[in-house]
Design an enzyme around this catalytic site. Structure first.
Site, PDB file in Angstrom:
ATOM      1  N   GLU A   1     -37.834  85.088  34.724  1.00 18.63           N
ATOM      2  CA  GLU A   1     -37.354  85.941  35.805  1.00 18.63           C
ATOM      3  C   GLU A   1     -36.622  87.182  35.284  1.00 18.63           C
ATOM      4  O   GLU A   1     -35.796  87.037  34.380  1.00 18.63           O
ATOM      5  CB  GLU A   1     -36.383  85.092  36.627  1.00 18.63           C
ATOM      6  CG  GLU A   1     -36.272  85.489  38.041  1.00 18.63           C
ATOM      7  CD  GLU A   1     -35.516  84.426  38.823  1.00 18.63           C
ATOM      8  OE1 GLU A   1     -35.970  83.271  38.848  1.00 18.63           O
ATOM      9  OE2 GLU A   1     -34.480  84.780  39.383  1.00 18.63           O
TER      10      GLU A   1
ATOM     11  N   GLY B   1     -30.488  65.659  45.636  1.00 18.05           N
ATOM     12  CA  GLY B   1     -29.136  66.187  45.806  1.00 18.05           C
ATOM     13  C   GLY B   1     -29.012  66.913  47.134  1.00 18.05           C
ATOM     14  O   GLY B   1     -29.815  66.712  48.045  1.00 18.05           O
ATOM     15  N   ARG B   2     -28.015  67.780  47.202  1.00 21.31           N
ATOM     16  CA  ARG B   2     -27.702  68.438  48.484  1.00 21.31           C
ATOM     17  C   ARG B   2     -28.862  69.260  49.033  1.00 21.31           C
ATOM     18  O   ARG B   2     -29.174  69.198  50.226  1.00 21.31           O
ATOM     19  CB  ARG B   2     -26.481  69.344  48.306  1.00 21.31           C
ATOM     20  CG  ARG B   2     -25.178  68.599  48.201  1.00 21.31           C
ATOM     21  CD  ARG B   2     -24.058  69.560  47.847  1.00 21.31           C
ATOM     22  NE  ARG B   2     -24.206  69.981  46.484  1.00 21.31           N
ATOM     23  CZ  ARG B   2     -23.431  69.576  45.483  1.00 21.31           C
ATOM     24  NH1 ARG B   2     -22.421  68.786  45.720  1.00 21.31           N
ATOM     25  NH2 ARG B   2     -23.640  69.982  44.255  1.00 21.31           N
TER      26      ARG B   2
ATOM     27  N   THR C   1     -37.943  76.226  44.412  1.00 21.77           N
ATOM     28  CA  THR C   1     -36.772  77.066  44.715  1.00 21.77           C
ATOM     29  C   THR C   1     -35.634  76.708  43.754  1.00 21.77           C
ATOM     30  O   THR C   1     -34.491  77.092  43.983  1.00 21.77           O
ATOM     31  CB  THR C   1     -36.277  76.852  46.160  1.00 21.77           C
ATOM     32  OG1 THR C   1     -36.035  75.443  46.347  1.00 21.77           O
ATOM     33  CG2 THR C   1     -37.265  77.346  47.186  1.00 21.77           C
TER      34      THR C   1
ATOM     35  N   HIS D   1     -36.301  85.297  44.377  1.00 20.16           N
ATOM     36  CA  HIS D   1     -35.082  84.480  44.205  1.00 20.16           C
ATOM     37  C   HIS D   1     -34.047  84.780  45.302  1.00 20.16           C
ATOM     38  O   HIS D   1     -32.955  85.286  45.023  1.00 20.16           O
ATOM     39  CB  HIS D   1     -34.474  84.682  42.811  1.00 20.16           C
ATOM     40  CG  HIS D   1     -33.633  83.516  42.387  1.00 20.16           C
ATOM     41  ND1 HIS D   1     -33.451  83.151  41.076  1.00 20.16           N
ATOM     42  CD2 HIS D   1     -32.909  82.615  43.119  1.00 20.16           C
ATOM     43  CE1 HIS D   1     -32.661  82.096  41.004  1.00 20.16           C
ATOM     44  NE2 HIS D   1     -32.313  81.751  42.240  1.00 20.16           N
ATOM     45  N   ILE D   2     -34.417  84.431  46.534  1.00 18.23           N
ATOM     46  CA  ILE D   2     -33.535  84.726  47.668  1.00 18.23           C
ATOM     47  C   ILE D   2     -33.074  83.454  48.381  1.00 18.23           C
ATOM     48  O   ILE D   2     -32.681  83.492  49.548  1.00 18.23           O
ATOM     49  CB  ILE D   2     -34.221  85.677  48.689  1.00 18.23           C
ATOM     50  CG1 ILE D   2     -35.594  85.127  49.119  1.00 18.23           C
ATOM     51  CG2 ILE D   2     -34.326  87.078  48.138  1.00 18.23           C
ATOM     52  CD1 ILE D   2     -36.206  85.865  50.297  1.00 18.23           C
ATOM     53  N   GLY D   3     -33.107  82.319  47.663  1.00 18.53           N
ATOM     54  CA  GLY D   3     -32.735  81.049  48.295  1.00 18.53           C
ATOM     55  C   GLY D   3     -31.426  81.112  49.060  1.00 18.53           C
ATOM     56  O   GLY D   3     -31.329  80.661  50.201  1.00 18.53           O
TER      57      GLY D   3
ATOM     58  N   ARG E   1     -35.372  76.282  39.569  1.00 14.79           N
ATOM     59  CA  ARG E   1     -35.321  77.237  38.464  1.00 14.79           C
ATOM     60  C   ARG E   1     -36.732  77.362  37.907  1.00 14.79           C
ATOM     61  O   ARG E   1     -37.459  76.371  37.785  1.00 14.79           O
ATOM     62  CB  ARG E   1     -34.378  76.745  37.354  1.00 14.79           C
ATOM     63  CG  ARG E   1     -32.897  76.906  37.672  1.00 14.79           C
ATOM     64  CD  ARG E   1     -32.466  78.383  37.698  1.00 14.79           C
ATOM     65  NE  ARG E   1     -31.053  78.546  37.953  1.00 14.79           N
ATOM     66  CZ  ARG E   1     -30.492  78.722  39.159  1.00 14.79           C
ATOM     67  NH1 ARG E   1     -31.250  78.742  40.241  1.00 14.79           N
ATOM     68  NH2 ARG E   1     -29.187  78.889  39.270  1.00 14.79           N
TER      69      ARG E   1
HETATM   70  C1  GLV Z   1     -29.268  80.040  43.025  1.00 16.73           C
HETATM   71  O1  GLV Z   1     -30.310  79.962  42.441  1.00 16.73           O
HETATM   72  C2  GLV Z   1     -28.122  79.275  42.708  1.00 16.73           C
HETATM   73  O2  GLV Z   1     -28.135  78.489  41.757  1.00 16.73           O
HETATM   74  O3  GLV Z   1     -27.114  79.435  43.414  1.00 16.73           O
END
Ligand code: GLV
Length: 330
Positions: free
Chosen positions: A272, A154-155, A241, A290-292, A243
């Site tokens: 988490e 995906g994106r 990155t 969790h800073i993606g 889940r």
């Molecule tokens: C971050 O984990 C999101 O789903 O935006």
């Protein structure tokens, strides 16, 4: 009648200003407990709510809900029971597209950091143990010329592929593991001829790096389990990155400790914010909180998106990023 919005945690500007201009906006000082969220949604005081990933919206949360829309401040929406929302005629929206580059940056950062032992190297210098370099000193893993296996295409996976190709990696992918689906060249677009689709099992067994970019569903829970870890190369590095529950974290700790794989870079965790026992001490890991999507620009764009979609749903209109468009007539 003016719209009423509930925001479960402060979001950046211009999100709040947009909401405040459109209606009465209540921002909670801290995330509500599940019971409190249930009460707030049932109160009839709000037309739309802006939720965070940590807000679990279950069928129980929604049982007496009177809101028209839930605008989720994330692209992933596994925290919301969309079927239950749809059954009650409640719209759900998310924030696709705008965080792909920021998240792929973090995925690639993890890949490089684990490959080149960044955390260990930094600690060594800071602790005064750097006594000079040498031919056998701090050897890591090559990136250029190595194979990156992507779970999902995906994106965010595509943004990751762009980065990997730029680094001279070979990129293989499986679009919907563990299921198989053929992706046409047309669907591949700019990637046609530059990346290769492979069966998921083959990726697990042959990739030098595996990066996960699948939504969390019943199918993808523990996609990387003890069996997958045992089939990966001993030199392989895992990046997550997506889940946390996509990886069996206890099995990962075991695989890292026994050297079944070479390392892991994680931004997300199975329970988490808690970590599995032993993860913090496991060798060759880089662990991020969790800073993606956590850049100023990205978070601000996300805030604008959730505000606009909350406003639309509060008015009974279809949002720009609907997860259940059927609620708005398809
Ligand atoms: C971050 O984990 C999101 O789903 O935006």
């Amino acid at each position: 009648m003016t719209s009423r919005f509930l925001v479960t945690a402060e979001i950046p500007e211009p999100g709040l200003s947009i909401l405040r201009e459109a209606g009465e906006t209540t921002v909670l000082p801290e995330l509500p407990s599940p019971e409190r969220l249930t009460e707030l949604l049932a109160s009839g005081d709000y037309d739309a709510v802006i939720t965070q990933m940590a807000d679990k919206v279950t069928p129980d949360t929604l049982k007496d809900a009177q809101v028209k829309g839930i605008s989720n401040y994330a692209v992933g929406f596994n925290n919301i029971d969309v079927e239950a929302a749809t059954a009650r005629g409640i719209g759900v929206s998310n924030t696709p597209g705008v965080l792909s580059d920021a998240t792929a940056d973090i995925a690639f950062l993890l890949l490089l950091s684990v490959a080149r032992r960044l955390r260990e190297a930094d600690e060594l210098v800071r602790s005064g143990q750097f006594k000079g370099t040498g031919p056998m000193f701090m050897l890591g893993h090559d990136v250029t010329g190595q194979t990156l296996g992507l779970a999902g295409f995906g994106r965010i996976a595509r943004a990751m592929a762009r980065r990997a190709l730029g680094f001279g990696m070979k990129v293989v992918f499986s679009p919907r593991p563990p299921l198989e689906r053929e992706v046409s060249d047309e669907e591949l677009g700019e990637f046609a001829g530059r990346v290769e689709q492979k069966p998921w099992d083959e990726i697990v067994e042959t990739a030098d790096y595996i990066s996960l970019h699948v939504p969390l569903t019943d199918d993808t829970k523990h996609l990387i389990d003890a069996d997958a870890l045992s089939r990966m190369k001993k030199t392989a590095i895992l990046v997550n990155t997506a889940r946390g529950p996509v990886v069996d974290e206890a099995a990962l700790v075991e695989a890292l400790n026994t050297g079944e794989i070479a390392g892991a870079g994680l931004d997300v965790y199975e329970a988490e914010p808690a970590l599995a026992d032993g993860l913090a001490e496991a060798p060759n890991t880089v662990l991020l909180p969790h800073i993606g999507s956590a850049t100023e620009q990205t978070r601000s764009t996300m805030a604008e998106m959730v505000a606009r979609d909350a406003i639309a749903m509060a008015r009974g209109e279809k949002p720009e990023n609907p997860v259940n468009p059927e609620v708005f007539g398809g």
